[in-house]
Design a protein around this motif. Structure first.
Motif: not given
Length: 187
Positions: A97-124
């Motif tokens: 539930t955290a707020s995420v603030d980066v202005g103009s930066g890349n790869y910004i997400g509410g849960l994960v900024g960047y989920a790279s190859d073969n990552s799994t996100i489930l029930n989140s």
């Protein structure tokens, strides 16, 4: 490395201010680790790149039943409410539930900024705001690599201010508070 089981406890009011440092979070860098049953509440995390409440950079890590609330701020990129950069990880039954603030930066997400190859996100899920002018941003995940899978994971499109596809399912605030949104009705 190794295993950390929070046994359902939370770490409250964690403050980290390292504006020129990469890999910033409760755990700056994990590799082959398991983190479960842990909350980071009312945090105030500031870093440069690869910044998250729980983990800045995670590699082949299992994150299960973990949560974050508070504020995450970064100077450049790869920033998320829970994990900044996830590489070949499994993240399940977790939320931010955290707020995420980066202005103009890349790869910004509410849960994960960047989920790279073969990552799994489930029930989140994620319900925090995501503030950046970058094209690589998302309510749940800022961007994902080739073989990453995101299943049964949601974000609040209203509070995040994002409406992306293929990186989680956007819902309204009212839908995020309704059990039927998350109940499998297939018979």
């Amino acid at each position: 490395t190794g295993e950390y089981d929070g046994r359902g406890y939370s770490i409250s009011n964690l403050t980290i201010k390292r504006t020129s440092t990469q890999e910033v979070g409760l755990f700056g860098d994990t590799s082959g680790a398991t983190i479960r049953n842990l909350g980071v509440t009312n945090d105030n995390i500031t870093g440069n790149v690869q910044v998250g409440s729980l983990v800045g950079l995670s590699y082949t890590t299992i994150i299960d039943n973990c949560s974050a609330s508070g504020s995450v701020v970064a100077s450049t990129s790869h920033t998320g409410g829970l994990v900044g950069y996830s590489y070949r990880d499994t993240i399940r039954n977790s939320y931010s539930t955290a707020s995420v603030d980066v202005g103009s930066g890349n790869y910004i997400g509410g849960l994960v900024g960047y989920a790279s190859d073969n990552s799994t996100i489930l029930n989140s899920y994620s319900t925090g705001s995501v503030v950046t002018s970058s094209a690589f941003r998302g309510g749940l995940v800022g961007n994902k690599g080739g073989s990453t899978t995101i299943t049964d994971s949601f974000y609040d499109a209203t509070t995040s201010g994002k409406s992306d596809t293929g990186r989680g399912t956007g819902k309204t605030t009212a839908e995020m508070k309704t059990l039927a949104t998350f109940t499998d009705t297939a018979t």
